[in-house]
Every structure is written in C-alpha cells, then in structure tokens.
Design a protein around this motif. Structure first.
Motif, PDB file in Angstrom:
ATOM      1  N   SER A   1      32.385  49.302  14.357  1.00 58.08           N
ATOM      2  CA  SER A   1      32.253  50.698  13.966  1.00 58.08           C
ATOM      3  C   SER A   1      33.630  51.318  13.814  1.00 58.08           C
ATOM      4  N   PRO A   2      33.744  52.432  13.063  1.00 54.77           N
ATOM      5  CA  PRO A   2      35.044  53.109  12.945  1.00 54.77           C
ATOM      6  C   PRO A   2      35.625  53.498  14.303  1.00 54.77           C
ATOM      7  N   ARG A   3      34.756  53.906  15.235  1.00 57.72           N
ATOM      8  CA  ARG A   3      35.253  54.277  16.561  1.00 57.72           C
ATOM      9  C   ARG A   3      35.856  53.065  17.275  1.00 57.72           C
ATOM     10  N   ALA A   4      35.169  51.912  17.184  1.00 54.99           N
ATOM     11  CA  ALA A   4      35.684  50.709  17.830  1.00 54.99           C
ATOM     12  C   ALA A   4      37.017  50.285  17.213  1.00 54.99           C
ATOM     13  N   MET A   5      37.128  50.395  15.894  1.00 56.38           N
ATOM     14  CA  MET A   5      38.388  50.048  15.234  1.00 56.38           C
ATOM     15  C   MET A   5      39.497  51.002  15.640  1.00 56.38           C
ATOM     16  N   GLY A   6      39.159  52.290  15.767  1.00 58.81           N
ATOM     17  CA  GLY A   6      40.155  53.262  16.199  1.00 58.81           C
ATOM     18  C   GLY A   6      40.635  52.999  17.606  1.00 58.81           C
ATOM     19  N   LEU A   7      39.711  52.688  18.509  1.00 55.47           N
ATOM     20  CA  LEU A   7      40.086  52.381  19.890  1.00 55.47           C
ATOM     21  C   LEU A   7      40.929  51.113  19.960  1.00 55.47           C
ATOM     22  N   LEU A   8      40.530  50.098  19.186  1.00 52.59           N
ATOM     23  CA  LEU A   8      41.303  48.855  19.156  1.00 52.59           C
ATOM     24  C   LEU A   8      42.719  49.113  18.638  1.00 52.59           C
ATOM     25  N   ALA A   9      42.832  49.912  17.590  1.00 51.40           N
ATOM     26  CA  ALA A   9      44.151  50.230  17.042  1.00 51.40           C
ATOM     27  C   ALA A   9      45.001  50.974  18.059  1.00 51.40           C
ATOM     28  N   ALA A  10      44.392  51.873  18.824  1.00 47.36           N
ATOM     29  CA  ALA A  10      45.133  52.619  19.844  1.00 47.36           C
ATOM     30  C   ALA A  10      45.640  51.696  20.935  1.00 47.36           C
ATOM     31  N   VAL A  11      44.784  50.770  21.378  1.00 45.64           N
ATOM     32  CA  VAL A  11      45.191  49.823  22.423  1.00 45.64           C
ATOM     33  C   VAL A  11      46.331  48.931  21.929  1.00 45.64           C
ATOM     34  N   VAL A  12      46.226  48.446  20.702  1.00 45.26           N
ATOM     35  CA  VAL A  12      47.266  47.585  20.138  1.00 45.26           C
ATOM     36  C   VAL A  12      48.579  48.347  20.013  1.00 45.26           C
ATOM     37  N   THR A  13      48.523  49.582  19.516  1.00 42.12           N
ATOM     38  CA  THR A  13      49.743  50.375  19.340  1.00 42.12           C
ATOM     39  C   THR A  13      50.446  50.619  20.659  1.00 42.12           C
ATOM     40  N   VAL A  14      49.719  51.101  21.650  1.00 40.66           N
ATOM     41  CA  VAL A  14      50.324  51.407  22.954  1.00 40.66           C
ATOM     42  C   VAL A  14      50.854  50.135  23.606  1.00 40.66           C
ATOM     43  N   THR A  15      50.124  49.042  23.477  1.00 39.31           N
ATOM     44  CA  THR A  15      50.562  47.775  24.081  1.00 39.31           C
ATOM     45  C   THR A  15      51.859  47.277  23.458  1.00 39.31           C
ATOM     46  N   ILE A  16      51.950  47.306  22.134  1.00 34.35           N
ATOM     47  CA  ILE A  16      53.157  46.809  21.465  1.00 34.35           C
ATOM     48  C   ILE A  16      54.338  47.733  21.736  1.00 34.35           C
ATOM     49  N   TRP A  17      54.126  49.038  21.686  1.00 39.35           N
ATOM     50  CA  TRP A  17      55.230  49.958  21.949  1.00 39.35           C
ATOM     51  C   TRP A  17      55.751  49.782  23.371  1.00 39.35           C
ATOM     52  N   THR A  18      54.827  49.609  24.319  1.00 42.82           N
ATOM     53  CA  THR A  18      55.235  49.400  25.707  1.00 42.82           C
ATOM     54  C   THR A  18      55.962  48.064  25.860  1.00 42.82           C
ATOM     55  N   GLY A  19      55.388  47.014  25.270  1.00 43.21           N
ATOM     56  CA  GLY A  19      56.005  45.700  25.360  1.00 43.21           C
ATOM     57  C   GLY A  19      57.364  45.635  24.695  1.00 43.21           C
ATOM     58  N   PHE A  20      57.552  46.417  23.620  1.00 44.31           N
ATOM     59  CA  PHE A  20      58.836  46.420  22.925  1.00 44.31           C
ATOM     60  C   PHE A  20      59.965  46.794  23.876  1.00 44.31           C
ATOM     61  N   ILE A  21      59.757  47.831  24.673  1.00 43.93           N
ATOM     62  CA  ILE A  21      60.812  48.308  25.566  1.00 43.93           C
ATOM     63  C   ILE A  21      61.099  47.282  26.662  1.00 43.93           C
ATOM     64  N   VAL A  22      60.055  46.754  27.280  1.00 45.06           N
ATOM     65  CA  VAL A  22      60.244  45.801  28.373  1.00 45.06           C
ATOM     66  C   VAL A  22      60.845  44.495  27.856  1.00 45.06           C
TER      67      VAL A  22
END
Length: 331
Positions: free
Chosen positions: A4-25
């Motif tokens: 669903s669009p909601r599931a895709m949006g949530l997945l995109a949010a998790v991926v974005t926050v994870t990569i941005w966080t991992g980038f710094i560490v």
C-alpha cells in the motif's frame, strides 16, 4: 506482492533515517581506518556513478527519441539531464564541496559532533539562504526554531573552540561540518530555485562530480600533491565504501527521501528526519565508544527541538514529486 502507499511511505522513511544515521557513524569509523578523505570522496562518486551515469544516459536518450529537437537541454555528452550551467552550479555544491568538506571533518571531530552540526544545522542554513535567494518569509515560530538550533550548535562547537586554545583541533572538524551543511543547503535552495526534479538533480551532480573530480584527483596524485591510500586499503574496504557511500548514501537515500516526501509531505518528512541527530549520536556512543558530554546532550536536545518547532508552523499537505523533490537533503 503489492504494498500500500502507506507501507511504501513507512518503508521509505525507515530507509532514509537508517542510511542518514549510518552515514555519520560509518564515515567517522572510516576515518580511523586506511583511506584518506579524498579517497573516500572518490569511492562515493565512483559508486554512485556506476548506477546514475548509465541512468542519465538512458534518460536523455529516451527524451530525445520521444521529443526530438524539442527535448529539454542536456549536457556533459548526454549524461546529465540538466543544462550545463545548472549542472555545474548544483554539482559544485551538492556533488563536490559537500562530500569533500564532510569527509574531511570526520578526520578531526567525532561523529557525535557531526550528528548535531550537519543534519542539525541544515534547516538553519536552508532557511537563511531561502530567505535571501527565494524571498521566503521567516515566521516568528520558525525564527524561534532557528534560534534553538543556533544555541545547540554553539553548545557543541563552543566547547571545541575553547579546546583550541590548548592545542585541540576538533574545532576544525566542527567548522568543516558546518560548511558541509551550508553547501548542501545551497544546493537544495538552488535546486528549488531552478525547479529541478530530484532524480535528475542527483544524476546531474554525480555526473559533474565524476567528470571533474576523478581527473583532478588522478592529476594531483601523479604530481605528488596529495597522498592516496587506495593501494594499501583492502579490497573489501574499497568495495564497501563504493556500495554504501555511493550506492546507499547517494542513490538509495535519494530515492527513498523523495518517496517519503511524496507520501508524508515536506513538513512531516522533516519531523521524521529530526530523529537522525539523536540516533546518530547514540550510534557513535554505542559503536564507536565516543563520550557523551553534558554540552553535547544539551545541544542535541536544542537542535532537535529547533527542527520540530520550525516544521510545526504548518499542517502537512501532500505535494507532487516535482515540487517537493528539490527540498531533499541527502547525506
């Protein structure tokens, strides 16, 4: 399976926050290994280019086949889908300077500082540049949020400046982090000003960075002006940097952020990415063993509060990909 669009949006949010966080560490951890900042920047650009340059060539070719002479102008031998002036302007700030300044900063300052001073100060620089170049109005509530961000930055950076009198050089990294955030904010505001699509902008800045940086890097190595550790680094480290810094931080994060904005809108998306400073600071403490001083905790709380106050000024509204894409901010 169709999500669903909601599931895709949530997945995109998790991926974005994870990569941005991992980038710094991961960038800070990489600074303690073999490669130099110039080496890591090259691998970031190379990894992204392997995906985005063929994509850009295909995109331009398809437009020409469909529209003929009326197709939008491209540049760099048909690799960049944007005109040359726009490609060079965006590529300078978003493709070259951001990467060079950010990676150099991690060789002087800890990741806990980067977690506050890079994603935390990005709204500050963006708001100031948008008010200057785009004539955006800074409301009193947004001004209060920006003031909290400045106070948080001063708490973190002020400690480093005081340590400089005793010979410390952490302040150099803090300054580089702030300049990196300013460069990415400049890229974001210019992208909004030129109304470019996020995917096309990402392809364009990668093409510009590849065609400019790679030859310059090779020339400086041949002249002995800079030192490279690529020959000493294990192939696993090189492959990982290309995959994460290039494929993850540039390609996957860019697409995920754009998808997140399409679903949540720019206001709620900014609130979601407000998690990055806190998560990356905790990651630096847990995985890198960095200390968490009271001033860092206070600065982190102030910056996070400033971001939230700044985006709570308006209610979320759905937007089209073309209008929201330039607001993106990739690590």
């Amino acid at each position: 399976m169709r999500f669903s669009p909601r599931a895709m949006g949530l997945l995109a949010a998790v991926v974005t926050v994870t990569i941005w966080t991992g980038f710094i560490v991961i960038a800070r951890a990489s600074a303690q290994r073999t490669l130099t900042p110039l080496d890591i920047a090259l691998l970031r650009i190379t990894g992204a280019s392997l995906v985005l340059l063929p994509w850009g060539w295909w995109m331009v070719r398809r437009r020409v086949q469909a529209l003929g002479t009326s197709a939008p102008p491209s540049s760099l031998a048909g690799i960049s889908p944007l005109p040359l002036r726009t490609t060079a302007l965006l590529g300078l700030f978003g493709g070259l300077l951001y990467a060079l300044l950010a990676y150099a900063g991690f060789f002087h300052a800890p990741a806990t500082h980067a977690s506050v001073l890079m994603p935390g100060s990005l709204p500050l620089w963006t708001a100031l540049l948008a008010a200057w170049l785009l004539r955006d109005h800074i409301t009193p509530l947004r001004a209060a949020g920006l003031a909290l961000i400045v106070a948080g930055d001063l708490l973190v950076g002020g400690r480093s400046l005081l340590a400089a009198f005793s010979g410390g050089d952490v302040w150099k990294g803090d300054l580089l982090f702030m300049l990196a955030a300013a460069c990415w904010a400049t890229y974001s505001v210019l992208a909004r000003r030129h109304a470019v699509d996020a995917v096309q902008a990402t392809i364009a800045i990668t093409a510009f960075a590849c065609l400019v940086y790679a030859p310059a890097y090779a020339l400086l190595i041949a002249l002995g002006a800079v030192t490279s550790h690529l020959a000493q680094a294990p192939w696993t480290e090189i492959a990982f940097q290309m995959a994460f810094q290039g494929g993850g931080s540039v390609v996957v994060s860019g697409i995920a952020f754009t998808r997140m904005i399409q679903h949540f809108g720019p206001v709620r998306s900014t609130m979601i990415t407000a998690l990055v400073p806190g998560l990356s600071a905790m990651g630096a403490v847990l995985f890198l063993g960095e200390p968490m001083h009271w001033s860092l905790v206070a600065g982190l709380l102030l910056v996070t509060a400033g971001i939230l106050v700044g985006v709570l000024r308006a209610s979320p509204a759905p937007t089209t990909p073309a209008s929201t894409a330039p607001r993106r901010a990739v690590p």
